[in-house]
Design a protein around this motif. Sequence first.
Motif, PDB file in Angstrom:
ATOM      1  N   LEU A 101      18.558 -16.590  -2.488  1.00 42.84           N
ATOM      2  CA  LEU A 101      18.709 -15.301  -1.817  1.00 42.84           C
ATOM      3  C   LEU A 101      17.978 -15.319  -0.477  1.00 42.84           C
ATOM      4  O   LEU A 101      18.496 -14.814   0.534  1.00 42.84           O
ATOM      5  N   ALA A 102      16.803 -15.922  -0.453  1.00 40.10           N
ATOM      6  CA  ALA A 102      16.026 -15.986   0.789  1.00 40.10           C
ATOM      7  C   ALA A 102      16.772 -16.753   1.874  1.00 40.10           C
ATOM      8  O   ALA A 102      16.669 -16.422   3.064  1.00 40.10           O
ATOM      9  N   LEU A 103      17.550 -17.777   1.488  1.00 48.36           N
ATOM     10  CA  LEU A 103      18.319 -18.539   2.474  1.00 48.36           C
ATOM     11  C   LEU A 103      19.377 -17.670   3.142  1.00 48.36           C
ATOM     12  O   LEU A 103      19.544 -17.699   4.373  1.00 48.36           O
ATOM     13  N   VAL A 104      20.108 -16.891   2.355  1.00 50.39           N
ATOM     14  CA  VAL A 104      21.162 -16.049   2.922  1.00 50.39           C
ATOM     15  C   VAL A 104      20.564 -14.928   3.764  1.00 50.39           C
ATOM     16  O   VAL A 104      21.088 -14.589   4.831  1.00 50.39           O
ATOM     17  N   GLU A 105      19.462 -14.369   3.305  1.00 49.77           N
ATOM     18  CA  GLU A 105      18.797 -13.336   4.107  1.00 49.77           C
ATOM     19  C   GLU A 105      18.239 -13.924   5.394  1.00 49.77           C
ATOM     20  O   GLU A 105      18.262 -13.275   6.446  1.00 49.77           O
ATOM     21  N   ALA A 106      17.774 -15.174   5.340  1.00 50.46           N
ATOM     22  CA  ALA A 106      17.289 -15.839   6.555  1.00 50.46           C
ATOM     23  C   ALA A 106      18.424 -16.041   7.548  1.00 50.46           C
ATOM     24  O   ALA A 106      18.235 -15.900   8.767  1.00 50.46           O
ATOM     25  N   LEU A 107      19.613 -16.369   7.040  1.00 52.21           N
ATOM     26  CA  LEU A 107      20.786 -16.488   7.908  1.00 52.21           C
ATOM     27  C   LEU A 107      21.037 -15.179   8.652  1.00 52.21           C
ATOM     28  O   LEU A 107      21.205 -15.165   9.883  1.00 52.21           O
ATOM     29  N   ALA A 108      21.058 -14.074   7.906  1.00 47.02           N
ATOM     30  CA  ALA A 108      21.301 -12.771   8.524  1.00 47.02           C
ATOM     31  C   ALA A 108      20.236 -12.450   9.570  1.00 47.02           C
ATOM     32  O   ALA A 108      20.546 -12.010  10.684  1.00 47.02           O
ATOM     33  N   LEU A 109      18.982 -12.686   9.231  1.00 50.02           N
ATOM     34  CA  LEU A 109      17.895 -12.375  10.159  1.00 50.02           C
ATOM     35  C   LEU A 109      17.927 -13.274  11.387  1.00 50.02           C
ATOM     36  O   LEU A 109      17.663 -12.834  12.510  1.00 50.02           O
ATOM     37  N   ASP A 110      18.264 -14.540  11.215  1.00 54.74           N
ATOM     38  CA  ASP A 110      18.286 -15.472  12.345  1.00 54.74           C
ATOM     39  C   ASP A 110      19.376 -15.134  13.357  1.00 54.74           C
ATOM     40  O   ASP A 110      19.234 -15.451  14.542  1.00 54.74           O
ATOM     41  N   VAL A 111      20.456 -14.511  12.920  1.00 55.99           N
ATOM     42  CA  VAL A 111      21.510 -14.127  13.874  1.00 55.99           C
ATOM     43  C   VAL A 111      21.310 -12.703  14.390  1.00 55.99           C
ATOM     44  O   VAL A 111      22.149 -12.188  15.137  1.00 55.99           O
ATOM     45  N   GLY A 112      20.208 -12.060  13.978  1.00 54.16           N
ATOM     46  CA  GLY A 112      19.881 -10.745  14.515  1.00 54.16           C
ATOM     47  C   GLY A 112      20.362  -9.575  13.690  1.00 54.16           C
ATOM     48  O   GLY A 112      20.254  -8.426  14.132  1.00 54.16           O
ATOM     49  N   ALA A 113      20.906  -9.835  12.491  1.00 58.86           N
ATOM     50  CA  ALA A 113      21.449  -8.766  11.653  1.00 58.86           C
ATOM     51  C   ALA A 113      20.376  -8.189  10.737  1.00 58.86           C
ATOM     52  O   ALA A 113      19.249  -8.683  10.663  1.00 58.86           O
ATOM     53  N   MET A 114      20.758  -7.126  10.011  1.00 63.48           N
ATOM     54  CA  MET A 114      19.848  -6.448   9.085  1.00 63.48           C
ATOM     55  C   MET A 114      20.372  -6.606   7.657  1.00 63.48           C
ATOM     56  O   MET A 114      21.374  -5.985   7.305  1.00 63.48           O
ATOM     57  N   PRO A 115      19.738  -7.439   6.822  1.00 63.79           N
ATOM     58  CA  PRO A 115      20.222  -7.645   5.451  1.00 63.79           C
ATOM     59  C   PRO A 115      20.155  -6.364   4.626  1.00 63.79           C
ATOM     60  O   PRO A 115      19.207  -5.584   4.735  1.00 63.79           O
ATOM     61  N   LEU A 116      21.171  -6.171   3.801  1.00 67.77           N
ATOM     62  CA  LEU A 116      21.256  -4.993   2.944  1.00 67.77           C
ATOM     63  C   LEU A 116      21.886  -5.427   1.629  1.00 67.77           C
ATOM     64  O   LEU A 116      22.985  -5.983   1.614  1.00 67.77           O
ATOM     65  N   GLU A 117      21.210  -5.193   0.510  1.00 71.36           N
ATOM     66  CA  GLU A 117      21.719  -5.635  -0.789  1.00 71.36           C
ATOM     67  C   GLU A 117      22.658  -4.597  -1.402  1.00 71.36           C
ATOM     68  O   GLU A 117      22.374  -3.403  -1.388  1.00 71.36           O
ATOM     69  N   MET A 118      23.776  -5.065  -1.942  1.00 67.62           N
ATOM     70  CA  MET A 118      24.741  -4.233  -2.660  1.00 67.62           C
ATOM     71  C   MET A 118      25.400  -5.092  -3.733  1.00 67.62           C
ATOM     72  O   MET A 118      25.421  -6.324  -3.626  1.00 67.62           O
ATOM     73  N   THR A 119      25.958  -4.447  -4.744  1.00 69.54           N
ATOM     74  CA  THR A 119      26.825  -5.169  -5.668  1.00 69.54           C
ATOM     75  C   THR A 119      28.194  -5.323  -5.010  1.00 69.54           C
ATOM     76  O   THR A 119      28.533  -4.587  -4.065  1.00 69.54           O
ATOM     77  N   PRO A 120      29.024  -6.270  -5.471  1.00 69.94           N
ATOM     78  CA  PRO A 120      30.371  -6.391  -4.906  1.00 69.94           C
ATOM     79  C   PRO A 120      31.171  -5.094  -5.010  1.00 69.94           C
ATOM     80  O   PRO A 120      31.910  -4.733  -4.089  1.00 69.94           O
ATOM     81  N   GLU A 121      31.027  -4.377  -6.133  1.00 69.66           N
ATOM     82  CA  GLU A 121      31.763  -3.117  -6.303  1.00 69.66           C
ATOM     83  C   GLU A 121      31.303  -2.076  -5.283  1.00 69.66           C
ATOM     84  O   GLU A 121      32.130  -1.378  -4.676  1.00 69.66           O
ATOM     85  N   GLU A 122      29.988  -1.948  -5.101  1.00 68.07           N
ATOM     86  CA  GLU A 122      29.460  -0.990  -4.122  1.00 68.07           C
ATOM     87  C   GLU A 122      29.933  -1.340  -2.717  1.00 68.07           C
ATOM     88  O   GLU A 122      30.304  -0.460  -1.934  1.00 68.07           O
ATOM     89  N   HIS A 123      29.917  -2.617  -2.406  1.00 67.36           N
ATOM     90  CA  HIS A 123      30.349  -3.046  -1.078  1.00 67.36           C
ATOM     91  C   HIS A 123      31.798  -2.678  -0.819  1.00 67.36           C
ATOM     92  O   HIS A 123      32.145  -2.107   0.218  1.00 67.36           O
ATOM     93  N   ASP A 124      32.684  -3.009  -1.770  1.00 66.71           N
ATOM     94  CA  ASP A 124      34.110  -2.789  -1.536  1.00 66.71           C
ATOM     95  C   ASP A 124      34.454  -1.308  -1.433  1.00 66.71           C
ATOM     96  O   ASP A 124      35.302  -0.906  -0.636  1.00 66.71           O
ATOM     97  N   ARG A 125      33.797  -0.468  -2.250  1.00 61.93           N
ATOM     98  CA  ARG A 125      34.019   0.981  -2.123  1.00 61.93           C
ATOM     99  C   ARG A 125      33.521   1.490  -0.780  1.00 61.93           C
ATOM    100  O   ARG A 125      34.152   2.343  -0.151  1.00 61.93           O
ATOM    101  N   SER A 126      32.414   0.955  -0.328  1.00 58.32           N
ATOM    102  CA  SER A 126      31.827   1.415   0.932  1.00 58.32           C
ATOM    103  C   SER A 126      32.686   1.034   2.122  1.00 58.32           C
ATOM    104  O   SER A 126      32.945   1.860   3.010  1.00 58.32           O
ATOM    105  N   VAL A 127      33.140  -0.213   2.179  1.00 63.29           N
ATOM    106  CA  VAL A 127      33.939  -0.628   3.341  1.00 63.29           C
ATOM    107  C   VAL A 127      35.336  -0.017   3.306  1.00 63.29           C
ATOM    108  O   VAL A 127      35.983   0.124   4.348  1.00 63.29           O
TER     109      VAL A 127
END
Length: 372
Positions: free
Chosen positions: A161-187
């Motif tokens: 998990l830390a690797l993927v969050e590091a990817l997001a942070l290194d490109v300047g993004a803001m990591p946010l945790e969600m389940t796949p179901e929460e994500h798909d309903r939100s988008v």
Amino acid sequence: MTEQFRGAVVPPRLSGTVRVVGSGLLGASIGHALRAKGVDVVLADASPAQLRLAIDYGAGRAEHDDDRPVLVVVAVPPDVTADVIHAELDRYPDAVVTDVASVKLEPFRALQQRGVDLTRYIGSHPLAGRERGGAISARADLFVGRPWVVCRDEQTRPADLALVEALALDVGAMPLEMTPEEHDRSVALTSHVPQVVASLLAGRFTSADEDALRLAGQGVRDTTRIAASAPELWVQILGANAQPVVEILDQLAEDLRDVSDALRDPAAPGARRAVADAIRQGNEGVERLPGKHGQNRRYEQLVVMVDDTAGQLGRLFGELGELGVNVEDLRLEHSPGAQFGLAEISVAPAALHGAITGLRERGWRIAGTTND
């Protein structure tokens, strides 16, 4: 502005090689952002021409047989995302694999049904993009300040998990945790349905009179901006997230019918209230949208008339800076045939009076006021 774009390059959180599969807009932009921080980026793509173009633009290097990536980022179209994730998990048994597809539940379920070991897979999605795609449109700052959803589950190891969050942070993004179901309903609500609505509205322009289209202002341009998106990609996205999209579209259709029924006889009892309630509900919804730095803040607007000559917009910003006025948002509108444009500038309420007074003293024309 994030750390790597202030001028000094901060050491990356990621160490080791990052493999990016798919060198279109998102994949190439990830490559540019990571390379700007000194990360070794390997690019792969099913299209040799697309791959060579992305490498020529500097998004990464070609793969070698002895590459041992610590992280694989799958950035391919939704209809092949699960296949590529499966292949990358098999090819690199020591790497963590993530993807940036805009739908998270369908590829996850497809991989589960195949019996794939998903311990090293973590789905993710950066909420960033442009109307134009391809490596030629990629930008290192595409993800700056944007949310990057990370979908962990009970199998996810903290180090992965830390690797993927590091990817997001290194490109300047803001990591946010969600389940796949929460994500798909939100988008579905914040991205997929708006695309359908914008496309349907813009579709009405195809049979409109030219005289009508000449009246188009910034409002209709804002409403339909995303209608320029690629149909091929959106057929895949909408098909993969159909159920939550349909639920919202059905609710929206009911709202439209209510307004249509009220306007069939605006003088009927309750008709004006129905229309007013619909507009008011829109006001309340807009107020809930996070603004600058994620804050739900209301700003005041002033509209400045800017002559259509070189350097005028730069001068405007320079003089606002001299006045100590921070520009929170900006919209530009230029009417066909006019020799000036309109700059709608959002400022904090406390700064509005000083901005108007100071700009008028410097000779700027403010719409809705007089310079007498």
